[in-house]
Design a protein around this motif. Structure first.
Motif, PDB file in Angstrom:
ATOM      1  N   TYR A 187       0.832  -1.209   0.000  1.00 22.05           N
ATOM      2  CA  TYR A 187       0.000   0.000   0.000  1.00 22.05           C
ATOM      3  C   TYR A 187       0.868   1.261   0.000  1.00 22.05           C
ATOM      4  CZ  TYR A 187      -4.656  -1.996   0.667  1.00 22.05           C
ATOM      5  OH  TYR A 187      -5.844  -2.645   0.490  1.00 22.05           O
ATOM      6  N   HIS A 188       1.876   1.259   0.860  1.00 24.12           N
ATOM      7  CA  HIS A 188       2.745   2.424   0.957  1.00 24.12           C
ATOM      8  C   HIS A 188       3.450   2.687  -0.371  1.00 24.12           C
ATOM      9  CE1 HIS A 188       6.060   5.032   2.030  1.00 24.12           C
ATOM     10  NE2 HIS A 188       6.899   4.086   1.656  1.00 24.12           N
ATOM     11  N   LEU A 189       3.986   1.642  -0.995  1.00 20.92           N
ATOM     12  CA  LEU A 189       4.735   1.825  -2.235  1.00 20.92           C
ATOM     13  C   LEU A 189       3.822   2.235  -3.376  1.00 20.92           C
ATOM     14  CD1 LEU A 189       7.293  -1.125  -1.955  1.00 20.92           C
ATOM     15  CD2 LEU A 189       7.712   1.324  -1.625  1.00 20.92           C
ATOM     16  N   TYR A 190       2.601   1.724  -3.367  1.00 19.66           N
ATOM     17  CA  TYR A 190       1.651   2.172  -4.380  1.00 19.66           C
ATOM     18  C   TYR A 190       1.427   3.682  -4.256  1.00 19.66           C
ATOM     19  CZ  TYR A 190      -2.464   3.520  -6.794  1.00 19.66           C
ATOM     20  OH  TYR A 190      -3.324   4.216  -7.603  1.00 19.66           O
ATOM     21  N   THR A 191       1.164   4.131  -3.027  1.00 21.50           N
ATOM     22  CA  THR A 191       0.903   5.552  -2.790  1.00 21.50           C
ATOM     23  C   THR A 191       2.081   6.399  -3.247  1.00 21.50           C
ATOM     24  OG1 THR A 191      -0.472   4.984  -0.890  1.00 21.50           O
ATOM     25  CG2 THR A 191       0.274   7.254  -1.053  1.00 21.50           C
ATOM     26  N   LEU A 192       3.289   5.943  -2.942  1.00 23.09           N
ATOM     27  CA  LEU A 192       4.491   6.669  -3.343  1.00 23.09           C
ATOM     28  C   LEU A 192       4.579   6.752  -4.873  1.00 23.09           C
ATOM     29  CD1 LEU A 192       8.012   6.199  -1.768  1.00 23.09           C
ATOM     30  CD2 LEU A 192       7.752   6.286  -4.236  1.00 23.09           C
ATOM     31  N   CYS A 193       4.371   5.615  -5.552  1.00 25.07           N
ATOM     32  CA  CYS A 193       4.470   5.582  -7.019  1.00 25.07           C
ATOM     33  C   CYS A 193       3.388   6.434  -7.669  1.00 25.07           C
ATOM     34  CB  CYS A 193       4.364   4.140  -7.527  1.00 25.07           C
ATOM     35  SG  CYS A 193       5.752   3.090  -7.060  1.00 25.07           S
ATOM     36  N   GLU A 194       2.205   6.390  -7.089  1.00 25.47           N
ATOM     37  CA  GLU A 194       1.090   7.147  -7.650  1.00 25.47           C
ATOM     38  C   GLU A 194       1.383   8.645  -7.632  1.00 25.47           C
ATOM     39  OE1 GLU A 194      -2.258   9.682  -7.308  1.00 25.47           O
ATOM     40  OE2 GLU A 194      -1.449   8.834  -5.470  1.00 25.47           O
ATOM     41  N   ARG A 195       1.979   9.107  -6.546  1.00 22.98           N
ATOM     42  CA  ARG A 195       2.273  10.536  -6.438  1.00 22.98           C
ATOM     43  C   ARG A 195       3.444  10.949  -7.315  1.00 22.98           C
ATOM     44  NH1 ARG A 195       1.163  11.242   0.061  1.00 22.98           N
ATOM     45  NH2 ARG A 195      -1.092  10.948  -0.089  1.00 22.98           N
ATOM     46  N   LYS A 196       4.321  10.007  -7.611  1.00 18.55           N
ATOM     47  CA  LYS A 196       5.450  10.313  -8.477  1.00 18.55           C
ATOM     48  C   LYS A 196       5.137  10.042  -9.950  1.00 18.55           C
ATOM     49  CE  LYS A 196       9.257   9.721  -5.166  1.00 18.55           C
ATOM     50  NZ  LYS A 196       9.899  11.025  -5.444  1.00 18.55           N
ATOM     51  N   LYS A 197       3.881   9.608 -10.219  1.00 20.59           N
ATOM     52  CA  LYS A 197       3.437   9.321 -11.589  1.00 20.59           C
ATOM     53  C   LYS A 197       4.185   8.142 -12.202  1.00 20.59           C
ATOM     54  CE  LYS A 197       1.077  13.137 -11.103  1.00 20.59           C
ATOM     55  NZ  LYS A 197      -0.329  13.077 -10.649  1.00 20.59           N
ATOM     56  N   TRP A 198       4.562   7.173 -11.367  1.00 23.65           N
ATOM     57  CA  TRP A 198       5.215   5.965 -11.869  1.00 23.65           C
ATOM     58  C   TRP A 198       4.137   4.909 -12.082  1.00 23.65           C
ATOM     59  CZ3 TRP A 198       9.626   5.734  -7.620  1.00 23.65           C
ATOM     60  CH2 TRP A 198      10.507   6.796  -7.814  1.00 23.65           C
ATOM     61  N   ALA A 199       3.475   4.977 -13.214  1.00 25.66           N
ATOM     62  CA  ALA A 199       2.279   4.163 -13.436  1.00 25.66           C
ATOM     63  C   ALA A 199       2.573   2.666 -13.438  1.00 25.66           C
ATOM     64  CB  ALA A 199       1.620   4.571 -14.756  1.00 25.66           C
ATOM     65  N   GLU A 200       3.633   2.252 -14.127  1.00 24.82           N
ATOM     66  CA  GLU A 200       3.921   0.817 -14.240  1.00 24.82           C
ATOM     67  C   GLU A 200       4.260   0.214 -12.891  1.00 24.82           C
ATOM     68  OE1 GLU A 200       3.581  -2.525 -16.116  1.00 24.82           O
ATOM     69  OE2 GLU A 200       3.314  -0.602 -17.133  1.00 24.82           O
ATOM     70  N   GLU A 201       5.061   0.940 -12.107  1.00 23.96           N
ATOM     71  CA  GLU A 201       5.425   0.439 -10.784  1.00 23.96           C
ATOM     72  C   GLU A 201       4.182   0.387  -9.886  1.00 23.96           C
ATOM     73  OE1 GLU A 201       7.029   2.662 -12.473  1.00 23.96           O
ATOM     74  OE2 GLU A 201       9.004   1.748 -12.793  1.00 23.96           O
ATOM     75  N   ALA A 202       3.348   1.418  -9.973  1.00 21.42           N
ATOM     76  CA  ALA A 202       2.132   1.450  -9.154  1.00 21.42           C
ATOM     77  C   ALA A 202       1.241   0.262  -9.470  1.00 21.42           C
ATOM     78  CB  ALA A 202       1.372   2.758  -9.387  1.00 21.42           C
ATOM     79  N   ARG A 203       1.178  -0.119 -10.739  1.00 20.95           N
ATOM     80  CA  ARG A 203       0.299  -1.225 -11.133  1.00 20.95           C
ATOM     81  C   ARG A 203       0.692  -2.520 -10.433  1.00 20.95           C
ATOM     82  NH1 ARG A 203       0.621  -0.598 -16.118  1.00 20.95           N
ATOM     83  NH2 ARG A 203      -1.398   0.332 -16.539  1.00 20.95           N
ATOM     84  N   ALA A 204       1.971  -2.776 -10.301  1.00 24.44           N
ATOM     85  CA  ALA A 204       2.415  -4.023  -9.683  1.00 24.44           C
ATOM     86  C   ALA A 204       1.940  -4.130  -8.234  1.00 24.44           C
ATOM     87  CB  ALA A 204       3.945  -4.115  -9.738  1.00 24.44           C
ATOM     88  N   TYR A 205       2.036  -3.032  -7.496  1.00 22.20           N
ATOM     89  CA  TYR A 205       1.605  -3.056  -6.089  1.00 22.20           C
ATOM     90  C   TYR A 205       0.077  -3.128  -5.983  1.00 22.20           C
ATOM     91  CZ  TYR A 205       6.452  -1.633  -5.598  1.00 22.20           C
ATOM     92  OH  TYR A 205       7.826  -1.584  -5.677  1.00 22.20           O
ATOM     93  N   ASN A 206      -0.606  -2.449  -6.885  1.00 20.88           N
ATOM     94  CA  ASN A 206      -2.070  -2.489  -6.882  1.00 20.88           C
ATOM     95  C   ASN A 206      -2.569  -3.903  -7.168  1.00 20.88           C
ATOM     96  OD1 ASN A 206      -4.567  -0.826  -6.735  1.00 20.88           O
ATOM     97  ND2 ASN A 206      -4.856  -1.575  -8.811  1.00 20.88           N
ATOM     98  N   GLU A 207      -1.918  -4.584  -8.106  1.00 21.12           N
ATOM     99  CA  GLU A 207      -2.338  -5.933  -8.465  1.00 21.12           C
ATOM    100  C   GLU A 207      -2.088  -6.924  -7.325  1.00 21.12           C
ATOM    101  OE1 GLU A 207      -0.250  -6.675 -12.077  1.00 21.12           O
ATOM    102  OE2 GLU A 207      -1.696  -5.570 -13.329  1.00 21.12           O
ATOM    103  N   LEU A 208      -1.008  -6.714  -6.572  1.00 23.43           N
ATOM    104  CA  LEU A 208      -0.745  -7.601  -5.433  1.00 23.43           C
ATOM    105  C   LEU A 208      -1.866  -7.492  -4.401  1.00 23.43           C
ATOM    106  CD1 LEU A 208       1.092  -9.550  -3.856  1.00 23.43           C
ATOM    107  CD2 LEU A 208       2.273  -7.544  -2.922  1.00 23.43           C
ATOM    108  N   ILE A 209      -2.270  -6.266  -4.082  1.00 21.21           N
ATOM    109  CA  ILE A 209      -3.348  -6.079  -3.111  1.00 21.21           C
ATOM    110  C   ILE A 209      -4.666  -6.576  -3.675  1.00 21.21           C
ATOM    111  CG2 ILE A 209      -4.635  -4.378  -1.765  1.00 21.21           C
ATOM    112  CD1 ILE A 209      -1.748  -4.925  -0.846  1.00 21.21           C
ATOM    113  N   GLY A 210      -4.889  -6.324  -4.961  1.00 19.32           N
ATOM    114  CA  GLY A 210      -6.123  -6.781  -5.586  1.00 19.32           C
ATOM    115  C   GLY A 210      -6.283  -8.293  -5.540  1.00 19.32           C
ATOM    116  N   SER A 211      -5.170  -9.014  -5.543  1.00 20.78           N
ATOM    117  CA  SER A 211      -5.205 -10.475  -5.517  1.00 20.78           C
ATOM    118  C   SER A 211      -5.030 -11.039  -4.108  1.00 20.78           C
ATOM    119  CB  SER A 211      -4.095 -11.036  -6.427  1.00 20.78           C
ATOM    120  OG  SER A 211      -4.257 -10.611  -7.754  1.00 20.78           O
ATOM    121  N   TRP A 212      -4.953 -10.177  -3.103  1.00 22.87           N
ATOM    122  CA  TRP A 212      -4.554 -10.629  -1.774  1.00 22.87           C
ATOM    123  C   TRP A 212      -5.475 -11.701  -1.200  1.00 22.87           C
ATOM    124  CZ3 TRP A 212      -0.006 -10.213   0.250  1.00 22.87           C
ATOM    125  CH2 TRP A 212       0.185 -10.539   1.591  1.00 22.87           C
ATOM    126  N   HIS A 213      -6.775 -11.506  -1.297  1.00 23.94           N
ATOM    127  CA  HIS A 213      -7.685 -12.494  -0.735  1.00 23.94           C
ATOM    128  C   HIS A 213      -7.534 -13.845  -1.424  1.00 23.94           C
ATOM    129  CE1 HIS A 213      -9.874 -10.699   2.479  1.00 23.94           C
ATOM    130  NE2 HIS A 213     -10.933 -11.495   2.335  1.00 23.94           N
TER     131      HIS A 213
END
Length: 967
Positions: free
Chosen positions: A919-945
């Motif tokens: 979550y933290h790294l996604y937030t950091l990437c999102e604010r820095k406009k690092w879209a590809e990096e943000a996607r990886a962290y978002n997908e991990l959380i999205g698949s967590w359950h």
């Protein structure tokens, strides 16, 4: 909560105030964007209509009690907590089934939802049986009615009706009122009604016993009478839409036309280009074409393009098939390039937009036929224009032309600056006469319905109301045809189809346009639009009674003691009233005699419309003030009237979002929140509902935020007081971590909220603290603004997610800071050494952990794709959370959720920290406009359950608590 200060209503907390299966709702809402057939949106266009799936889920969750309120037992006991979680999961399962498109009219699924609502209602009624207004407010045998005061496209009141509530809808806009009448008011009146119209000639008579349940009979009559309208229209205006005879001469240079010689082909569309006098003095007598592209078909293997043949000061157009030698030039047409105007076809002289404005306003712009599109045996056929085709189009004199001025809207309506100042100017003469004929037939078909009912001596149906109903739906098809029959309609060469007027929420200027043949069967034709419209009836059903009125939301009294969910105007995003005039001029002509009060004005009312439009109010400041004051009054009306046993849900379109250092902000968003709080509401939750198709959650270098945020609101207690800024910050520190843990850890039983949605969702608990007080006071005694409150709330979110705030290892703290500075790039060893010492580790140690590369005086973090594939956390002697997190990402991307679960099973005690770091790294990437990096962290959380479920299947020994799923 209370209706009076003396008598409090006991209101159990609702599911929507605690948890939602947000991923399931979002997936269904996004999928619905692709539904074309059978969706009620095909009845009539409306801008920004809410997905049915989201509306249905929100109303259900708004009405059912959360199990934490109804499950008996000691809440400190784990058994009780598990029971609450299980009961909540049952409600989630109902929602998961409820939001599926295929279950829209599934009575078994709907009855489960309706029964859950009734059960919660009976429980609430029992709690309030001693209330002095119990007979009026808490009748266990009758659910409260529903109201949407900003009904718009009608999705929300329709879904309330589907869930078993008597539904009320109101709007100031007459077009919206009519859409809601067609969706929720008319169908229940004629539920089960067999059709009365004659079966169209040539069709076989149906079976003796037909299923006319719900709106099927009504839909069938609309179809039958619509067929009659089309046939009558063709008799009156069909001569203006002739077929094209393919001659030997036409096919002499066109092998693709050879099979059609001697045949008459049905025209699909005429492709026109606007013209203006050449600014070059040598050709100032010539009307030169303004063409955005000469490509008319970009389909692979079926390419076609238009070549201008110039001879002195004249020119003509010739169609070619296949790929042109200079495709780039052909694609450019006579355009001067993006953001530029045009070049003179004859001289190459530049034609500026200012010149075109002056020519248009002087009435000197014309049109020239580029090509004709006909229907061939295996696709589109493109034919050279002829004088005969042009003469037929020019020979039509319209018997009526809308004279209403096009309202000035500098952002969304551009036609006036080019001389098209009245709605009649947006159509060719042929289009005007065709639409007038169809409009006149709406009145005629009403009389035909009355005659048919009288001849059948049908006593079961109110003849006048039924005739009005049929006329209403057929008036809608006139407006749909208008949306596809205007000089604003462009031609999409990629799929060889025309674009509608409202391909986007604006009336843009179109330089070349497609004039469709309404009597063909292709896109934009009467038949094509009509068939889609008839299928839209299938998702209406019979439902409860529906009531629709025209009313100003700021002063309406309809919401009294009703459940309220609504989708108000979005600050300044869409000028509904301005755009609605396009439909209103035709709707008024067709339906004024049936609804005289609704269509008493020449145009859609605009003065009271709650949109912050500077051009209407004189300045941005005045527009903001108008919106805030008006919205506050409208929301205050809801706070005072809505049934206090239920929260009010309010949608907000989050389309102006910005990601800055202080978090997510927007002028419209802040103004809207301020209006809700000033109106007397507390905000208990903010649920982000994404309605974009999968794969568009993150893109273009930045986070594409939720297209809607649902705010959950309760009336604020009368006896609340003010608190200091320091007290507000203290409560944020104390309460936000638990709320955030519930969101990202799924401790409520729901899937964790994806990082892409966390910024909006986390505003809910923060605003719940801020809005429960009369005011939060700054040190100087002034009231804290919503803007400042959002900054503090976003800071609390950041603080919680920051690894420095948790028990993260030193190696991870080093990697986090280094990543923040350099991403995956290289940095100097000296800087890395200084940072490592500050974090209590060393560069060599972090390198030995396997997460960085160090050498040649340079240091860089390894990407997850560079991590070893044979890694085993059980044998690794130095495993920072950073490494564990990125190994999880690697396995998820390369091997899927099952293998990621197997890896997690080997280190269950790391689950909580891995998730929090993601979550933290996604937030950091999102604010820095690092879209590809943000996607990886978002997908991990999205698949967590799913990952956790897979880890259980392999028999790990960790507890649910260790995985961050502490129920």
């Amino acid at each position: 909560m209370s209706n009076t200060k003396e008598h409090k209503i006991i209101s159990p907390k609702k599911l929507i105030e605690v948890a939602l299966p947000l991923d399931d709702i979002n997936a269904a809402a996004a999928r619905e964007k692709s539904i074309r057939h059978g969706h009620p949106s095909t009845l009539h266009l409306w801008w920004a209509r809410r997905p049915l799936a989201a509306a249905r889920a929100v109303i259900f969750a708004q009405m059912v009690n959360d199990p934490s309120e109804t499950v008996q037992g000691d809440k400190r006991l784990r058994e009780t907590q598990l029971k609450i979680t299980n009961e909540r999961e049952k409600l989630f399962d109902i929602i998961r089934e409820l939001v599926k498109w295929e279950n829209t009219n599934n009575e078994e699924v709907l009855n489960k939802a309706r029964e859950a609502i009734k059960e919660s209602w009976r429980y609430t009624c029992a709690l309030n049986k001693k209330h002095p207004q119990a007979d009026e407010l808490f009748n266990p045998e009758k659910l409260p009615a529903f109201h949407d005061p900003f009904a718009g496209g009608g999705a929300i009141p329709l879904e309330a009706q589907r869930l078993g509530l008597e539904s009320y809808a109101s709007d100031l806009n007459p077009v919206a009122v009519m859409i809601n009448k067609a969706m929720i008011e008319i169908p229940p009146k004629f539920a089960g009604q067999a059709p009365v119209g004659p079966v169209p000639a040539g069709e076989k008579q149906g079976k003796l016993v037909e299923d006319w349940s719900g709106a099927k009979g009504l839909a069938e009559d609309v179809r039958r009478y619509g067929y009659w309208v089309r046939e009558q229209a063709f008799k009156r205006i069909g001569h203006a839409y002739p077929q094209v005879l393919v001659t030997e001469g036409m096919a002499s240079e066109r092998e693709d036309l050879r099979p059609y010689v001697g045949e008459k082909l049905t025209v699909i569309a005429w492709l026109w280009a606007r013209t203006a006098k050449s600014p070059n003095p040598a050709f100032s007598h010539v009307d030169v074409p303004l063409v955005s592209s000469f490509v008319v078909s970009g389909k692979k293997g079926k390419e076609a393009w238009v070549e201008p043949i110039i001879s002195g000061d004249t020119y003509q157009f010739k169609v070619h098939t296949g790929k042109p030698d200079d495709l780039a030039k052909v694609k450019l047409g006579t355009s001067a390039g993006k953001w530029k105007a045009f070049n003179c076809l004859l001289s190459g002289s530049p034609i500026s937009y200012d010149y075109l404005k002056s020519e248009g306003q002087a009435g000197r712009m014309g049109e020239r036929l580029l090509s004709v599109v006909a229907e061939g045996k295996s696709g589109r056929v493109f034919i050279n224009p002829t004088d005969e085709m042009v003469n037929i189009a020019k020979s039509i004199t319209p018997s009526w032309k809308p004279s209403l001025d096009i309202n000035y809207h500098p952002r969304d309506i551009k036609t006036q600056i080019y001389g098209m100042t009245k709605y009649g100017d947006l159509f060719t003469n042929r289009q005007l006469e065709m639409l007038t004929v169809f409009s006149d037939l709406v009145a005629e078909v009403r009389e035909k319905v009355l005659v048919d009912l009288e001849s059948q001596n049908n006593q079961k149906v109110d003849a006048q109301k039924y005739a009005d109903a049929i006329s209403t739906y057929l008036a809608f098809i006139v407006e749909q045809v208008a949306n596809h029959s205007s000089t604003i309609c462009g031609w999409n060469s990629a799929n060889t189809q025309m674009r509608s007027v409202f391909a986007r929420q604006a009336l843009p200027m179109s330089w070349d346009y497609a004039e469709c043949n309404v009597f063909s069967n292709s896109s934009g034709s009467f038949n094509n639009l009509f068939e889609r419209m008839i299928k839209g009836f299938s998702s209406l059903g019979d439902g409860k009674v529906g009531n629709v009125e025209q009313a100003d939301a700021a002063c309406q009294k309809i919401s009294q003691f009703k459940v309220v969910s609504t989708d108000p105007p979005y600050y300044d995003n869409i000028g509904y009233a301005d755009l609605s005039d396009f439909f209103y001029v035709w709707m008024r002509r067709s339906l004024k005699s049936i609804y005289p009060e609704l269509f008493s004005t020449l145009a859609v009312p605009k003065t009271e419309e709650l949109v912050a439009t500077p051009y209407r109010h004189g300045s941005k400041e005045k527009a903001d003030s108008f919106f805030l004051d008006g919205m506050t009054n409208a929301i205050r009306s809801l706070a005072q009237q809505a049934h206090q046993a239920f929260p009010v849900s309010i949608y907000y379109a989050f389309k102006q979002s910005e990601s800055k250092n202080e978090g997510t902000s927007s002028t419209g968003w802040e103004t809207f929140l301020a209006a809700i709080i000033d109106a007397g509401f507390t905000i208990d939750g903010t649920w982000p509902v994404r309605t974009e198709k999968e794969g568009r959650a993150i893109g273009n270098g930045s986070n594409a935020l939720a297209s809607s945020v649902v705010l959950v609101c309760q009336k604020r207690q009368i006896d609340t007081n003010s608190v200091s800024r320091r007290q507000f910050q203290r409560e944020l520190r104390e309460e936000m971590p638990e709320a955030l843990e519930a969101m990202i850890g799924g401790s409520t039983g729901a899937s964790p909220i994806a990082p892409v949605d966390l910024a909006q969702a986390a505003i809910g608990p923060g605003m719940a603290i801020f809005s429960k007080y009369e005011a939060v006071l700054n040190q100087d005694g002034s009231k804290m603004s919503v803007h400042d409150a959002l900054i503090l709330i976003n800071r609390a979110i950041t603080d919680y997610l920051n690894p420095d705030s948790g028990n993260f290892d030193n190696d991870t703290l080093f990697c986090d800071d280094w990543f923040s500075q350099y991403g995956w790039g290289q940095g100097q060893f000296g800087e890395a050494d200084t940072l490592a010492r500050a974090k209590g580790t060393s560069v060599d140690g972090v390198r030995d952990a396997g997460v960085i590369e160090s050498g040649g005086g340079k240091v860089r973090l390894l990407k997850w794709s560079e991590y070893p594939t044979d890694w085993d956390p059980k044998t690794d002697t130095r495993t920072p959370v950073w490494e564990a997190c990125h190994q999880m990402i690697r396995v998820l991307n390369q091997q899927g959720e099952a293998e990621a679960g197997s890896l997690l099973a080997k280190m269950p005690e790391r689950g909580e920290q891995i998730r929090q770091l993601a979550y933290h790294l996604y937030t950091l990437c999102e604010r820095k406009k690092w879209a590809e990096e943000a996607r990886a962290y978002n997908e991990l959380i999205g698949s967590w359950h799913a990952i956790v479920a897979a880890s259980h299947e392999v028999g790990h020994r960790g507890t649910q608590s260790e995985l961050g799923l502490d129920f």
